[in-house]
Design a protein around this motif. Structure first.
Motif, mmCIF file in Angstrom:
data_model
loop_
_atom_site.group_PDB
_atom_site.id
_atom_site.type_symbol
_atom_site.label_atom_id
_atom_site.label_comp_id
_atom_site.label_asym_id
_atom_site.label_seq_id
_atom_site.Cartn_x
_atom_site.Cartn_y
_atom_site.Cartn_z
ATOM 1 N N ILE A 160 42.815 23.268 53.384
ATOM 2 C CA ILE A 160 43.018 22.732 52.034
ATOM 3 C C ILE A 160 42.820 23.805 50.978
ATOM 4 C CG2 ILE A 160 42.006 21.178 50.307
ATOM 5 C CD1 ILE A 160 41.483 19.211 52.660
ATOM 6 N N VAL A 161 41.722 24.574 51.084
ATOM 7 C CA VAL A 161 41.452 25.596 50.080
ATOM 8 C C VAL A 161 42.534 26.674 50.102
ATOM 9 C CG1 VAL A 161 39.843 27.434 49.399
ATOM 10 C CG2 VAL A 161 38.973 25.164 50.022
ATOM 11 N N HIS A 162 42.934 27.107 51.292
ATOM 12 C CA HIS A 162 44.019 28.087 51.377
ATOM 13 C C HIS A 162 45.301 27.534 50.779
ATOM 14 C CE1 HIS A 162 47.572 29.774 53.522
ATOM 15 N NE2 HIS A 162 47.000 30.897 53.163
ATOM 16 N N TYR A 163 45.624 26.295 51.125
ATOM 17 C CA TYR A 163 46.865 25.665 50.651
ATOM 18 C C TYR A 163 46.866 25.563 49.125
ATOM 19 C CZ TYR A 163 50.480 22.046 50.135
ATOM 20 O OH TYR A 163 51.600 21.334 49.783
ATOM 21 N N LEU A 164 45.790 25.058 48.557
ATOM 22 C CA LEU A 164 45.747 24.887 47.104
ATOM 23 C C LEU A 164 45.839 26.232 46.391
ATOM 24 C CD1 LEU A 164 43.038 22.104 46.643
ATOM 25 C CD2 LEU A 164 45.528 21.867 46.652
ATOM 26 N N SER A 165 45.282 27.272 47.010
ATOM 27 C CA SER A 165 45.293 28.582 46.357
ATOM 28 C C SER A 165 46.701 29.147 46.195
ATOM 29 C CB SER A 165 44.425 29.573 47.142
ATOM 30 O OG SER A 165 45.104 30.063 48.298
ATOM 31 N N GLN A 166 47.666 28.579 46.903
ATOM 32 C CA GLN A 166 49.051 29.036 46.767
ATOM 33 C C GLN A 166 49.741 28.432 45.542
ATOM 34 O OE1 GLN A 166 49.697 31.454 49.123
ATOM 35 N NE2 GLN A 166 47.590 30.881 49.668
ATOM 36 N N ASP B 254 41.379 31.731 57.183
ATOM 37 C CA ASP B 254 40.031 32.262 57.422
ATOM 38 C C ASP B 254 39.368 32.738 56.136
ATOM 39 O OD1 ASP B 254 40.015 31.744 60.106
ATOM 40 O OD2 ASP B 254 40.654 33.756 60.713
ATOM 41 N N GLU B 255 40.167 33.259 55.208
ATOM 42 C CA GLU B 255 39.601 33.725 53.938
ATOM 43 C C GLU B 255 38.995 32.587 53.130
ATOM 44 O OE1 GLU B 255 42.032 36.136 51.467
ATOM 45 O OE2 GLU B 255 42.737 37.380 53.129
ATOM 46 N N ALA B 256 39.450 31.370 53.376
ATOM 47 C CA ALA B 256 38.952 30.230 52.610
ATOM 48 C C ALA B 256 37.470 29.989 52.839
ATOM 49 C CB ALA B 256 39.749 28.977 52.965
ATOM 50 N N ARG B 257 36.952 30.366 53.999
ATOM 51 C CA ARG B 257 35.536 30.142 54.291
ATOM 52 C C ARG B 257 34.648 30.820 53.260
ATOM 53 N NH1 ARG B 257 34.734 28.368 59.732
ATOM 54 N NH2 ARG B 257 36.720 28.272 60.864
ATOM 55 N N ASP B 258 35.008 32.037 52.873
ATOM 56 C CA ASP B 258 34.190 32.777 51.922
ATOM 57 C C ASP B 258 34.352 32.286 50.492
ATOM 58 O OD1 ASP B 258 33.193 34.405 53.931
ATOM 59 O OD2 ASP B 258 34.794 35.891 53.705
ATOM 60 N N ALA B 259 35.347 31.450 50.259
ATOM 61 C CA ALA B 259 35.571 30.921 48.915
ATOM 62 C C ALA B 259 34.813 29.621 48.659
ATOM 63 C CB ALA B 259 37.057 30.692 48.686
ATOM 64 N N ILE B 260 34.184 29.070 49.704
ATOM 65 C CA ILE B 260 33.500 27.778 49.593
ATOM 66 C C ILE B 260 32.007 27.985 49.411
ATOM 67 C CG2 ILE B 260 32.951 25.635 50.812
ATOM 68 C CD1 ILE B 260 35.665 25.883 52.224
ATOM 69 N N ARG C 12 33.898 30.980 44.231
ATOM 70 C CA ARG C 12 34.384 32.138 43.479
ATOM 71 C C ARG C 12 35.814 31.883 43.029
ATOM 72 N NH1 ARG C 12 37.948 34.969 46.707
ATOM 73 N NH2 ARG C 12 37.692 34.818 48.981
ATOM 74 N N ARG C 13 36.260 32.638 42.030
ATOM 75 C CA ARG C 13 37.631 32.474 41.546
ATOM 76 C C ARG C 13 38.600 32.819 42.676
ATOM 77 N NH1 ARG C 13 41.749 34.484 37.730
ATOM 78 N NH2 ARG C 13 42.063 32.820 36.190
ATOM 79 N N THR C 14 39.521 31.917 42.954
ATOM 80 C CA THR C 14 40.310 31.998 44.174
ATOM 81 C C THR C 14 41.773 31.684 43.908
ATOM 82 O OG1 THR C 14 38.397 31.302 45.485
ATOM 83 C CG2 THR C 14 40.554 31.044 46.504
ATOM 84 N N GLY C 15 42.640 32.584 44.305
ATOM 85 C CA GLY C 15 44.075 32.352 44.215
ATOM 86 C C GLY C 15 44.816 33.161 45.259
ATOM 87 N N TYR C 16 45.887 32.612 45.762
ATOM 88 C CA TYR C 16 46.760 33.299 46.714
ATOM 89 C C TYR C 16 45.997 33.896 47.897
ATOM 90 C CZ TYR C 16 50.457 32.840 43.213
ATOM 91 O OH TYR C 16 51.375 32.351 42.317
ATOM 92 N N LEU C 17 45.182 33.088 48.541
ATOM 93 C CA LEU C 17 44.505 33.563 49.746
ATOM 94 C C LEU C 17 45.544 33.925 50.810
ATOM 95 C CD1 LEU C 17 41.572 31.000 49.997
ATOM 96 C CD2 LEU C 17 41.434 33.400 49.282
#
Length: 286
Positions: A228-234, A146-152, A137-142
């Motif tokens: 990684i997903v959380h980090y990149l979303s920043q 833990d929120e990253a799990r639902d973005a994968i 899903r479209r993902t930014g600024y998580l």
């Protein structure tokens, strides 16, 4: 589910793998496994369709069709460098304090068994088995890891083919050595997140001409997929269907003594537990 795309390049149809011999055809309900599919909740939408058709025996048999990458060309391919401590050591580089980010051109994406082409002027084309993350899903600024799990949406095998001289000796960004045509085989399938009990316990391997070169496990990652997903979303917005290559374990050609690199006629075979295996012939420049 295990999502696949089969058929000629540019004309793949979306299917769900049932087992090694059969699949559920989804081409009547899905245009493609692309940004629109992932961004509209496509994974949850087709899940009951796959279950119903499989239970009813409405399956087709694989008949030697070409296997394409399990996702259509993504908005972007993002890559994390030096994400295994022992690979950083063999590369002679320090372990990074934060993820090293570089990009690959999205048109590097090919099927898991398609030919890999050495680019013109190459002297140091190398191999890298990696775990790939597909964004759901479209993902930014998580706000949290833990929120990253639902973005994968799920995970795939990728071969982050690299030209080391272009990457390290020609100045500028690593993208130079990462973006030649055919430099990102992916698949054979995308395993949705619920199919992977522990993404940090996946054995991975790569052979060149039948000789084992890489043996690793995702448990030795420096930065795990959720971090990684959380980090990149920043730093940027991740779009549905985006692909993230998460780094490689030791055993790349650059790290051997003496170094060894791919030549026309070589064969790479690689895989990750639960995510399937790939096989590529290496061909010369066009």
């Amino acid at each position: 589910m295990y999502l696949m795309r089969i058929g000629a390049a540019g004309a793949e149809k979306p299917v769900a793998r049932v087992d090694d011999e059969t699949y559920v055809d989804l081409s009547d309900v899905v245009v493609d496994f692309d940004e629109a599919f992932f961004g509209s909740g496509g994974v949850d939408r087709v899940r009951p369709v796959v279950a119903e058709r499989a239970a009813a025996g409405r399956v087709s048999r694989f008949a030697g069709e070409r296997i394409g990458a399990p996702i259509a060309r993504p908005h972007q391919i993002l890559c994390i460098g030096l994400n295994y401590r022992d690979h950083a050591a063999e590369s002679g580089m320090p372990v990074p304090d934060e993820p090293i980010l570089f990009t690959k051109s999205p048109n590097t994406l090919i099927g898991p068994n398609d030919d890999v082409r050495i680019p013109r002027g190459s002297t140091r084309t190398d191999w890298e088995v990696e775990l790939g993350i597909v964004i759901g899903r479209r993902t930014g600024y998580l706000d949290s890891v833990d929120e990253a799990r639902d973005a994968i949406a799920g995970y795939v095998v990728v071969n982050d083919v690299s030209e080391r001289a272009f990457q390290l000796e020609r100045g500028g960004q690593w993208a130079k050595g990462k973006s030649a045509e055919t430099f990102n085989p992916a698949g054979p399938w995308l395993a949705t997140s619920d199919e992977i009990d522990d993404v940090l316990a996946l054995d991975m391997w790569l052979d060149v001409n039948g000789v084992r070169r890489q043996t690793g496990n995702t448990k030795t990652m420096i930065f795990d997929p959720y971090f990684i997903v959380h980090y990149l979303s920043q730093f940027l917005v991740l779009e549905p269907g985006d692909l993230i290559n998460t780094g490689t374990p030791p055993g790349v050609g650059m790290g051997l003594t003496p170094p060894e690199y791919l030549q026309p006629g070589d064969v790479m075979e690689l895989g990750i537990r639960r995510l399937g295996a790939q096989r590529q012939h290496v061909v010369g420049p066009r």
